[in-house]
Design an enzyme around this catalytic site. Structure first.
Site, short mmCIF file in Angstrom:
data_model
loop_
_atom_site.label_atom_id
_atom_site.label_comp_id
_atom_site.label_asym_id
_atom_site.label_seq_id
_atom_site.Cartn_x
_atom_site.Cartn_y
_atom_site.Cartn_z
N GLY A 82 20.78 38.60 31.44
CA GLY A 82 20.74 37.15 31.58
C GLY A 82 19.37 36.67 32.00
O GLY A 82 18.39 37.42 31.99
N ASP A 84 17.42 33.32 34.62
CA ASP A 84 17.56 32.15 35.48
C ASP A 84 17.00 30.90 34.80
O ASP A 84 17.47 29.79 35.04
CB ASP A 84 16.87 32.41 36.82
CG ASP A 84 17.47 33.59 37.54
OD1 ASP A 84 18.69 33.57 37.79
OD2 ASP A 84 16.75 34.56 37.82
N GLU A 103 14.53 45.46 35.98
CA GLU A 103 14.83 44.73 34.75
C GLU A 103 13.62 44.77 33.82
O GLU A 103 13.76 44.98 32.60
CB GLU A 103 15.22 43.29 35.06
CG GLU A 103 16.58 43.16 35.74
CD GLU A 103 16.88 41.77 36.21
OE1 GLU A 103 18.06 41.50 36.53
OE2 GLU A 103 15.95 40.93 36.29
#
Length: 223
Positions: A82, A84, A103
């Site tokens: 995902g 932000d 990540e």
């Protein structure tokens, strides 16, 4: 549809990018968690996954998916995670959960990066969320002073340590008009492990869940 429904829609849509009999990368956070659940419920046969955080590793194991160390896998077929915030160039802000460094490593090691998010995460200019920066603890004050020189307001994330044992400074009140340049500037500061700008290596595909249940697919410039 609420935000969770939109996240579930893109989590299911991301399954189309999973190649069977390969090892994939999986990110961290609420949307990535839903992807793990969708993957576990699918009939897709994969050889396992590399997790970007200890929390994701535990969720994968609980779902019966083998977890691998990146050092033993070679390149990954795809990384699904995902964000932000995401802009039109598929530059991202990530790290609300504090896993930005791992990540970034898993994304760099993957042939494709598929970003999944609800439509509210698409923005014209990055920055309202804040830019997380992972910092070696002894460098916290120095890095904070340098961030002020760059025009941001650094705020220590209270009572938080990353899986790597470091602290997070969140840069507030800064519009990120040149994400690639700012990412380079932050990463060059002594004591910075990594920052939450994913601009030098942006997403290849952005899947956005809309309130009407549809999923919008935005392709990066390289595709």
């Amino acid at each position: 549809m609420n935000a969770d429904d939109m996240k579930m829609a893109v989590a299911n849509a991301a399954l189309d990018w999973v190649q069977e009999n390969t090892i994939i990368g999986v990110g961290t956070g609420s949307t990535a968690n839903l992807f793990v659940d969708a993957l576990a419920s699918s009939n897709l046969q994969i050889d396992g996954a590399v997790a970007s955080s200890e929390a994701t590793a535990e969720r994968l194991k609980a779902a019966g998916i083998d977890v691998h160390d990146l050092n033993s896998t070679g390149p990954l077929s795809v990384y699904i995670d995902g964000a932000d915030e995401a802009d039109a160039n598929l530059h991202l802000i990530k790290g609300g959960g504090g896993a930005l460094t791992r990540e970034k490593i898993v994304a760099a090691a993957s042939d494709k990066f598929i970003c999944i998010a609800d439509a509210s995460k698409k923005v014209a200019v990055l920055g309202d969320f804040g830019v997380p920066v992972e910092v070696i603890p002894m460098a916290r004050s120095y890095v904070a002073r340098e961030i002020v020189k760059l025009g941001g307001d650094p705020e220590l994330r209270d009572q938080f340590r990353t899986d790597n044992g470091n602290v997070i400074l969140d840069i507030l009140n800064m519009q990120v008009t040149n994400p690639i340049e700012l990412e380079q500037q932050l990463n060059q500061l002594a004591g910075v492990v990594s920052c939450g700008l994913f601009a030098q290596r942006p997403a290849d595909v952005l899947l956005l869940g809309n309130a009407d249940g549809s999923v919008e697919k935005i392709m990066g410039a390289k595709n």
